[in-house]
Write an enzyme that holds these catalytic residues in place. Sequence first.
Site, PDB file in Angstrom:
ATOM      1  N   ARG A   1       3.018  -3.167  -9.507  1.00  0.00           N
ATOM      2  CA  ARG A   1       4.771  -3.276  -9.652  1.00  0.00           C
ATOM      3  C   ARG A   1       4.978  -4.435 -10.874  1.00  0.00           C
ATOM      4  NH1 ARG A   1       6.027  -4.135  -3.390  1.00  0.00           N
ATOM      5  NH2 ARG A   1       7.258  -2.361  -2.818  1.00  0.00           N
TER       6      ARG A   1
ATOM      7  N   GLY B   1      11.074   1.496   0.909  1.00  0.00           N
ATOM      8  CA  GLY B   1      12.196   1.394   1.692  1.00  0.00           C
ATOM      9  C   GLY B   1      13.507   2.133   0.772  1.00  0.00           C
TER      10      GLY B   1
ATOM     11  N   GLY C   1       5.472   2.109  -1.658  1.00  0.00           N
ATOM     12  CA  GLY C   1       5.145   1.690  -0.619  1.00  0.00           C
ATOM     13  C   GLY C   1       3.520   1.989  -0.277  1.00  0.00           C
TER      14      GLY C   1
END
Length: 399
Positions: free
Chosen positions: A41, A380, A356
């Site tokens: 990330r 999500g 995820g």
Amino acid sequence: MSIRTLDDLLAEGVSGRRVLVRADLNVPLDKQSGAISDDGRIRAVLPTLGALVEAGAKVVVCSHLGRPKGAPDPQFSLRPVAGRLGELLGGPVHFATDTVGESARSTVADLADGQVALLENLRFNAGETSKDEAERGAFADQLAAFGDAYVDDAFGAVHRKHASVFDVPARLPHVAGRLVLREVEVLSTLTADPERPYVVVLGGSKVSDKLAVIEALLPTVDRLLIGGGMCFTFLKAQGLEVGTSLLEKDMVETCRNLLERSNGKIMLPVDVVVADAFAPDAAHDTVRVDGIPSHRLGLDVGPETVAGFSAALSSAKTIFWNGPMGVFEMPAFAAGTRGIAEAITKADAFSVVGGGDSAAAVRALGLDESSFGHISTGGGASLEYLEGKTLPGIAALEN
């Protein structure tokens, strides 16, 4: 969709201007050492940050990490992230030891053109996640004071109505960062007119977590392959014994209904790896799904399932994958996830990994990230986008 982009902001000129960037730096930390175990990330936001630095902006980055309860908690500090971000950017990242307090104010005030600061964890402040609009708005006012413009590059948080995602863009000129723009472009192709056959692979632990996306996808996909812990509730719906495997009893009837309505689109495992216990060294072997012993639990899909799922994937032109096929963190139960991931890379298809645990599995298993069409940073958020929900962070950018 009408959203201004980072390129629009850069064209106006950002040299000497303070640009507040909402990033998703919610990376996993090793419980023993506190070291970052997956920096995916952080790397995902580098194109946006690098462009702003090169253009001479004073870059103020903010993010959450974990789930602190609205107060400082050392185990959720972003300090390790500041160090790694500096390494990847090739220059120091100045770290503020609070979010909107004295350290943050002085750190931002001292920034020179082309320098970067990272504020401490947003969720150390109750206002970030508050459902009270006044409390959230007051925190957004303090954050917005650090910027002359706002960039949202935190796709993993756009489904949250949080101060830094939803309220700050109402207070500043705002644009979508390169990551958010790419995510929305990719996911819109899946919802608009995907090239067919369109095959979706869903895993993970709970049917209840994926029910809405299954309902949304069933009419549009050509095949829906279901593995992971959630498959056992479907197998139970077929009347099979699942032993001590993960089971949502209140979802069995729902799964039975989905199977009846799927017109054969849903494909379930035919064999699974069962173990004596949920442990990396537990005794285990592979059994047919109609032969799961009552005292054992399933922790991965078996080789016949991998072969069948791989065959379905081989003819696909569009693939979306969200959720591992088993407990990939334990080597004994990682073969199913690895096999499906490798099958996706071999297909002549545009493939999207839905963030995820799936994205984590790609990196943990040492697979070539470039062999997938796109690896999302928001599990999500990507699911809610495919469900057709309005994402607060995207709506805020459109306004």
